[in-house]
Design an enzyme around this catalytic site. Structure first.
Site, short mmCIF file in Angstrom:
data_model
loop_
_atom_site.label_atom_id
_atom_site.label_comp_id
_atom_site.label_asym_id
_atom_site.label_seq_id
_atom_site.Cartn_x
_atom_site.Cartn_y
_atom_site.Cartn_z
N GLY A 46 0.82 -1.20 0.00
CA GLY A 46 0.00 0.00 0.00
C GLY A 46 0.85 1.25 0.00
N GLN A 51 2.88 9.92 1.50
CA GLN A 51 4.19 9.26 1.38
C GLN A 51 4.96 9.72 0.15
OE1 GLN A 51 2.43 5.10 2.10
NE2 GLN A 51 4.50 4.93 2.91
N CYS A 88 6.42 -0.58 6.42
CA CYS A 88 5.95 0.60 5.70
C CYS A 88 7.06 1.06 4.75
CB CYS A 88 5.64 1.71 6.71
SG CYS A 88 5.12 3.27 5.97
N LEU A 89 6.67 1.44 3.54
CA LEU A 89 7.67 1.89 2.56
C LEU A 89 8.41 3.14 3.05
CD1 LEU A 89 5.69 1.36 -0.78
CD2 LEU A 89 7.50 -0.08 0.17
N HIS A 130 -3.67 0.68 8.05
CA HIS A 130 -2.34 1.28 7.94
C HIS A 130 -2.35 2.49 7.01
CE1 HIS A 130 2.21 0.89 7.57
NE2 HIS A 130 1.91 1.69 6.55
N GLU A 131 -2.95 2.32 5.84
CA GLU A 131 -2.95 3.42 4.85
C GLU A 131 -3.81 4.60 5.30
OE1 GLU A 131 -0.63 3.36 2.74
OE2 GLU A 131 -0.22 1.25 3.12
N HIS A 134 -2.04 6.87 7.60
CA HIS A 134 -1.15 7.83 6.92
C HIS A 134 -1.89 9.14 6.62
CE1 HIS A 134 2.66 5.87 6.15
NE2 HIS A 134 2.09 4.79 5.67
NI NI Z 1 2.98 2.96 5.35
#
Ligand code: NI
Length: 158
Positions: A46, A51, A88-89, A130-131, A134
């Protein structure tokens, strides 16, 4: 389309709240296309717009069944519990144990700004939570039980 730079932990933009998308401008469409490309390039599950430095309420999720673009998403219902490693990226090379609901129901607008509803369990429920965090400027690192750990790749695994 273009790969965008993924912001990492410590970047202020990740701590800010994103704004509702009111209309799909060409610029927003380009952002969505770039987010998909960036997600696949990074091999993630995701990606949320903040991000890539854009404070808009847009996320892209792909748990292996193709990309789902969620605009202005909102969780309507959640239940159960699951505890698993999460990453997480924006926090490369790390992961940690996080407890999330095991079931989530959410509403959002799709890429045509049509309202949609989604129900997800397990990884999908985790990814949605999670997303959406953000979009509120929250990172999973705040929820980690115990220590944030380095991801260790098993050398025997091919
Ligand atoms: Ni993330």
């Amino acid at each position: 389309m273009a790969i965008r730079n993924i912001r990492e932990l410590g970047d202020e933009v990740l701590m800010k709240k994103s704004k509702e998308v009111k209309e799909l401008t060409p610029r927003t469409k380009e952002l969505i296309a770039d987010m998909k490309e960036t997600l696949y390039e990074a091999d993630g599950v995701g990606l949320a717009a903040p991000q890539v430095g854009v404070l808009k309420r847009i996320v892209v999720i792909d748990v292996g069944d193709g990309p789902i673009v969620m605009i202005n998403p909102r969780i309507l219902d959640r239940s159960g519990e699951q505890t698993a490693y999460e990453g997480c990226l924006s926090v490369p090379g790390k992961h940690g144990m996080v407890t999330r609901p095991n079931y989530v129901k959410a509403v959002y607008m799709n890429e045509k700004m049509h309202p949609q509803e989604i129900e997800g369990t397990e990884l999908m429920a985790r990814a949605i939570c999670h997303e959406l965090d953000h979009l509120e400027g929250r990172l999973y690192v705040e929820l980690v039980e115990g220590e944030l750990q380095d991801v260790v790749y098993d050398e025997d695994e091919e």
